[in-house]
Write a protein that holds these residues in place. Structure first.
Motif, PDB file in Angstrom:
ATOM      1  N   SER A 285      50.948   3.095  44.589  1.00 54.42           N
ATOM      2  CA  SER A 285      51.296   3.371  43.191  1.00 54.42           C
ATOM      3  C   SER A 285      50.079   3.179  42.290  1.00 54.42           C
ATOM      4  O   SER A 285      49.797   4.004  41.406  1.00 54.42           O
ATOM      5  N   LEU A 286      49.349   2.093  42.528  1.00 50.50           N
ATOM      6  CA  LEU A 286      48.161   1.803  41.729  1.00 50.50           C
ATOM      7  C   LEU A 286      47.099   2.869  41.918  1.00 50.50           C
ATOM      8  O   LEU A 286      46.386   3.230  40.971  1.00 50.50           O
ATOM      9  N   LEU A 287      46.987   3.382  43.133  1.00 47.02           N
ATOM     10  CA  LEU A 287      46.012   4.443  43.404  1.00 47.02           C
ATOM     11  C   LEU A 287      46.307   5.680  42.565  1.00 47.02           C
ATOM     12  O   LEU A 287      45.393   6.311  42.015  1.00 47.02           O
ATOM     13  N   MET A 288      47.588   6.028  42.437  1.00 50.03           N
ATOM     14  CA  MET A 288      47.954   7.198  41.642  1.00 50.03           C
ATOM     15  C   MET A 288      47.731   6.948  40.146  1.00 50.03           C
ATOM     16  O   MET A 288      47.288   7.841  39.417  1.00 50.03           O
TER      17      MET A 288
ATOM     18  N   PHE B 260      42.223  -8.448  37.135  1.00 54.81           N
ATOM     19  CA  PHE B 260      42.551  -7.316  38.002  1.00 54.81           C
ATOM     20  C   PHE B 260      41.699  -7.332  39.267  1.00 54.81           C
ATOM     21  O   PHE B 260      42.194  -7.110  40.377  1.00 54.81           O
ATOM     22  N   LEU B 261      40.398  -7.600  39.109  1.00 56.70           N
ATOM     23  CA  LEU B 261      39.468  -7.522  40.232  1.00 56.70           C
ATOM     24  C   LEU B 261      39.724  -8.617  41.258  1.00 56.70           C
ATOM     25  O   LEU B 261      39.677  -8.360  42.477  1.00 56.70           O
ATOM     26  N   ASP B 262      39.992  -9.838  40.804  1.00 56.74           N
ATOM     27  CA  ASP B 262      40.145 -10.961  41.743  1.00 56.74           C
ATOM     28  C   ASP B 262      41.273 -10.734  42.746  1.00 56.74           C
ATOM     29  O   ASP B 262      41.053 -10.857  43.952  1.00 56.74           O
ATOM     30  N   PRO B 263      42.497 -10.405  42.303  1.00 57.28           N
ATOM     31  CA  PRO B 263      43.542 -10.152  43.310  1.00 57.28           C
ATOM     32  C   PRO B 263      43.301  -8.886  44.121  1.00 57.28           C
ATOM     33  O   PRO B 263      43.702  -8.812  45.286  1.00 57.28           O
ATOM     34  N   LEU B 264      42.641  -7.870  43.516  1.00 59.99           N
ATOM     35  CA  LEU B 264      42.382  -6.636  44.259  1.00 59.99           C
ATOM     36  C   LEU B 264      41.472  -6.895  45.451  1.00 59.99           C
ATOM     37  O   LEU B 264      41.651  -6.302  46.521  1.00 59.99           O
ATOM     38  N   LEU B 265      40.479  -7.775  45.289  1.00 55.96           N
ATOM     39  CA  LEU B 265      39.539  -8.082  46.365  1.00 55.96           C
ATOM     40  C   LEU B 265      39.970  -9.300  47.174  1.00 55.96           C
ATOM     41  O   LEU B 265      39.173  -9.864  47.917  1.00 55.96           O
ATOM     42  N   SER B 266      41.221  -9.696  47.033  1.00 51.91           N
ATOM     43  CA  SER B 266      41.717 -10.875  47.744  1.00 51.91           C
ATOM     44  C   SER B 266      41.736 -10.647  49.256  1.00 51.91           C
ATOM     45  O   SER B 266      42.052  -9.551  49.725  1.00 51.91           O
ATOM     46  N   PRO B 267      41.399 -11.675  50.046  1.00 53.01           N
ATOM     47  CA  PRO B 267      41.531 -11.550  51.509  1.00 53.01           C
ATOM     48  C   PRO B 267      42.944 -11.210  51.963  1.00 53.01           C
ATOM     49  O   PRO B 267      43.131 -10.672  53.052  1.00 53.01           O
ATOM     50  N   SER B 268      43.951 -11.510  51.121  1.00 50.37           N
ATOM     51  CA  SER B 268      45.328 -11.161  51.482  1.00 50.37           C
ATOM     52  C   SER B 268      45.516  -9.655  51.608  1.00 50.37           C
ATOM     53  O   SER B 268      46.439  -9.198  52.291  1.00 50.37           O
ATOM     54  N   LEU B 269      44.651  -8.869  50.939  1.00 47.98           N
ATOM     55  CA  LEU B 269      44.752  -7.412  51.006  1.00 47.98           C
ATOM     56  C   LEU B 269      43.746  -6.832  51.993  1.00 47.98           C
ATOM     57  O   LEU B 269      43.351  -5.672  51.892  1.00 47.98           O
TER      58      LEU B 269
ATOM     59  N   GLU C 213      44.833  -0.072  56.772  1.00 48.66           N
ATOM     60  CA  GLU C 213      45.425   0.746  55.706  1.00 48.66           C
ATOM     61  C   GLU C 213      45.313   0.055  54.358  1.00 48.66           C
ATOM     62  O   GLU C 213      45.002   0.704  53.343  1.00 48.66           O
ATOM     63  N   LEU C 214      45.555  -1.249  54.320  1.00 47.23           N
ATOM     64  CA  LEU C 214      45.401  -1.986  53.065  1.00 47.23           C
ATOM     65  C   LEU C 214      43.964  -1.907  52.560  1.00 47.23           C
ATOM     66  O   LEU C 214      43.721  -1.676  51.368  1.00 47.23           O
ATOM     67  N   ARG C 215      43.008  -2.089  53.469  1.00 41.07           N
ATOM     68  CA  ARG C 215      41.607  -2.045  53.055  1.00 41.07           C
ATOM     69  C   ARG C 215      41.218  -0.655  52.557  1.00 41.07           C
ATOM     70  O   ARG C 215      40.430  -0.519  51.613  1.00 41.07           O
ATOM     71  N   GLN C 216      41.760   0.381  53.174  1.00 43.02           N
ATOM     72  CA  GLN C 216      41.470   1.740  52.720  1.00 43.02           C
ATOM     73  C   GLN C 216      41.984   1.955  51.299  1.00 43.02           C
ATOM     74  O   GLN C 216      41.284   2.528  50.446  1.00 43.02           O
ATOM     75  N   LEU C 217      43.197   1.492  51.010  1.00 47.42           N
ATOM     76  CA  LEU C 217      43.769   1.671  49.674  1.00 47.42           C
ATOM     77  C   LEU C 217      42.965   0.919  48.622  1.00 47.42           C
ATOM     78  O   LEU C 217      42.708   1.438  47.528  1.00 47.42           O
TER      79      LEU C 217
END
Length: 607
Positions: free
Chosen positions: A226-229, A247-256, A261-265
């Motif tokens: 959804s965020l990608l769109m 925004f940046l901190d959770p986006l680059l979180s190791p949890s993602l 597929e998660l890393r690609q998104l």
């Protein structure tokens, strides 16, 4: 045919075409509706569609709501959208296809309303859709758990129907978000990112505790899609506006980074936000580009705000790329996106300082493949080598230093003759011709730091930092994360917080109160304080510019040197016979065979 009001039919047409007459009546009624009686016009439509099961298929439902949205006054559009959202909540337990039909109607209504104003319902639309996204994933996993061990057709059909619901929700979120003005779109990006479940986030994220790891991963993927769109086509004036820290901190979180597929998104979202000149299409695919000038790359001079952003957050981007290259489940698309990330960072955000950092990062990636402390498969090691070759070839042509270009071209030419599996054109097309080991390869197949330093030093670059190997910094989230991280191989604790020891002494003499005593007794409180202190130390070391860190360390060394000299000069009064000698080292100064006397040095103990 539904966009505008129809032409006035003749008398014969009215008698022969009841559908046209009904539609015309419907439009006239809706045109006279006001905010107070809008429900009288909309709710009977829901009742009719429910009673006659017209949500699946939903062609008639879509046609009805197009008539409604084009016939009512524009300022009432948000009221119709609220009614559709409310009806979706009422029918949340219905079959997936019914819910998908309602969501598709919502998409059509939003598409019409987005051209004007939809008032206060922006966040409500997204909040309701994200809630139904979680419900859909819950239903999908519930069906899968109930049918464990028996793969029935009906269950697999239900799962695929839930995927239809999820895709409809993502399409609606993406279409709606991409039609919002930039100031609202940035708020929606923050809103969606806040819902992504990552380690250490607040309670605002979607509750996935009962879904387990698989459900959490599904929610993460859906929200990132959804965020990608929503981020597609977003053009921020500065990178700080596009990637604020919350925004940046959770986006680059190791949890993602749990799977490919998660890393690609995550990387694709970064591309949407970093690429402000539409260069990404020219960089698609990983390859050795013979002449970068043929791509006609568009770029502007790096702004002061972008330079400041890279000083504060550049290490986060480098770290994410570095750790992304170390994952065993990387496929070709991951390497392609990593290459694009490096190239876009070079185009949009690289001054001379960032160029040096990117070269250090590239050499560190090459070391990952050569040393192989993580026991990566041979394909991954060759893939990383190919990534480094493709990127340094691109970078050398972008900064146009002839000696650097010559070194890179020579290594690539040697690889094409002796080790073609180190080049992207070979490794990603023919995985069968892999070497058994990389230890026996000659140095002329590798990019050498000393050669790069020589070539750039002659062109005015400050190359001192090239001799310092790149090491990603450890974060608190790494220590809490369940996945293997750089904590297993790197543990660096550097105290760079500027300290004034006199002030520290004053701060410790606080007033003794009941709360202070309670806090001193409570070990958990002390642990939290220590944890926060460590976090601040690591965060500052991770985000502070290299020169600032070096300056602080040098200042501390000089302070220690001066203080020791003062102590030795002023406080020592030689008695008749010293009790021995010792050697004292402070900074770059050495005091050898200093007489030791039976005196106390309270100031020395502080240091």
């Amino acid at each position: 045919s539904r966009i505008g009001p129809p032409s006035s039919p003749t008398g014969g047409e009215k008698e022969e075409n009841p559908a046209l007459l009904a539609e015309n009546c419907f439009r006239e009624l809706l045109g006279r509706a006001t905010y107070g009686n809008m429900n009288n016009a909309v709710r009977p439509v829901f009742a009719h569609l429910d009673h006659h099961k017209l949500w699946d298929p939903n062609e008639f439902a879509v046609s009805c709501f197009k008539i409604i949205m084009y016939s009512i006054q524009a300022q009432y559009s948000h009221h119709v959208i609220q009614e559709i959202l409310g009806h979706l909540d009422v029918r949340k337990r219905d079959s997936p296809r019914v819910r998908a039909g309602i969501i598709q109607v919502l998409l059509e209504a939003v598409a019409i309303a987005a051209k004007g104003s939809i008032g206060p319902t922006v966040l409500e639309v997204f909040n309701t859709l994200l809630k139904h996204l979680r419900i859909s994933v819950d239903f999908e996993l519930g069906d899968r758990r109930s049918s464990a061990g028996s793969a029935t057709f009906s269950t697999s059909s239900k799962e695929s129907d839930e995927r239809i619901v999820q895709n409809a929700i993502i399409q609606t979120i993406g279409f709606f978000g991409s039609n919002l003005p930039d100031y609202q779109r940035s708020e929606i990006m923050m809103f969606i990112m806040g819902k992504v479940p990552v380690l250490g986030t607040t309670s605002q994220s979607l509750d996935t505790s009962h879904l387990g790891d698989l459900g959490t991963r599904r929610i993460q993927i859906m929200l990132l899609r959804s965020l990608l769109m929503v981020t597609s086509g977003y053009k921020a004036t500065t990178i700080t506006n596009a990637l604020p820290p919350p925004f940046l901190d959770p986006l680059l979180s190791p949890s993602l980074m749990e799977d490919s597929e998660l890393r690609q998104l995550v990387l694709e979202i970064l591309h949407n936000l970093i690429d402000r000149h539409d260069n990404r299409a020219k960089l698609r695919g990983i390859r050795i580009i013979p002449d970068v000038s043929d791509l006609k790359i568009k770029r502007d001079k790096i702004s002061r705000q972008d330079v400041s952003f890279m000083k504060k957050h550049g290490q986060q981007l480098y770290r994410h790329i570095y750790l992304g290259c170390k994952e065993e489940d990387n496929v070709q698309k991951n390497f392609e996106l990593l290459f694009t990330s490096l190239a876009l960072t070079t185009i949009e955000l690289a001054n001379e300082e960032v160029v040096i950092d990117l070269i250090r990062l590239a050499i560190a990636l090459q070391d990952i493949a050569i040393i192989n402390e993580d026991n990566l498969p041979m394909f991954n090691r060759c893939g990383v080598m190919a990534l480094v070759a493709a990127y340094l070839n691109f970078l050398s042509q972008m900064i146009a230093v002839p000696a650097f270009c010559q070194h890179v071209s020579k290594v690539i030419e040697t690889r094409s003759l002796e080790a073609s599996y180190f080049l992207p054109e070979t490794i990603f097309k023919d995985k069968s011709n892999l070497p058994k080991s990389l230890e026996k390869h000659e140095k002329n197949l590798f990019f050498l730091t000393n050669k790069i330093a020589e070539s750039l030093g002659g062109s005015g670059y400050s190359v001192e930092r090239l001799s310092v190997p790149y090491v990603p910094q450890v974060t608190d989230e790494d220590r809490l994360s369940r996945r293997k991280s750089i904590v297993d191989t790197v543990s660096i604790q550097v105290d760079i917080l500027p300290g004034n020891h006199t002030e520290d002494k004053v701060d410790t003499t606080e007033e003794i109160t009941f709360e202070a005593l309670k806090k001193a007794i409570d070990n958990n409180g002390l642990e939290e304080q220590e944890k926060e202190k460590r976090r601040l130390v690591i965060e500052k070391f991770q985000k502070a510019p290299f020169e600032e860190i070096a300056a602080q360390c040098e200042t501390k060394a000089n302070l220690l040197h001066d203080r020791l000299a003062q102590i030795l000069e002023l406080t020592i009064r030689p008695p008749p016979s010293p009790s021995g000698t010792m050697t004292i080292t402070a900074g770059h100064a050495h005091y050898q065979s200093v007489p030791v006397y039976e005196m106390k040095f309270p100031d020395l103990c502080v240091y």
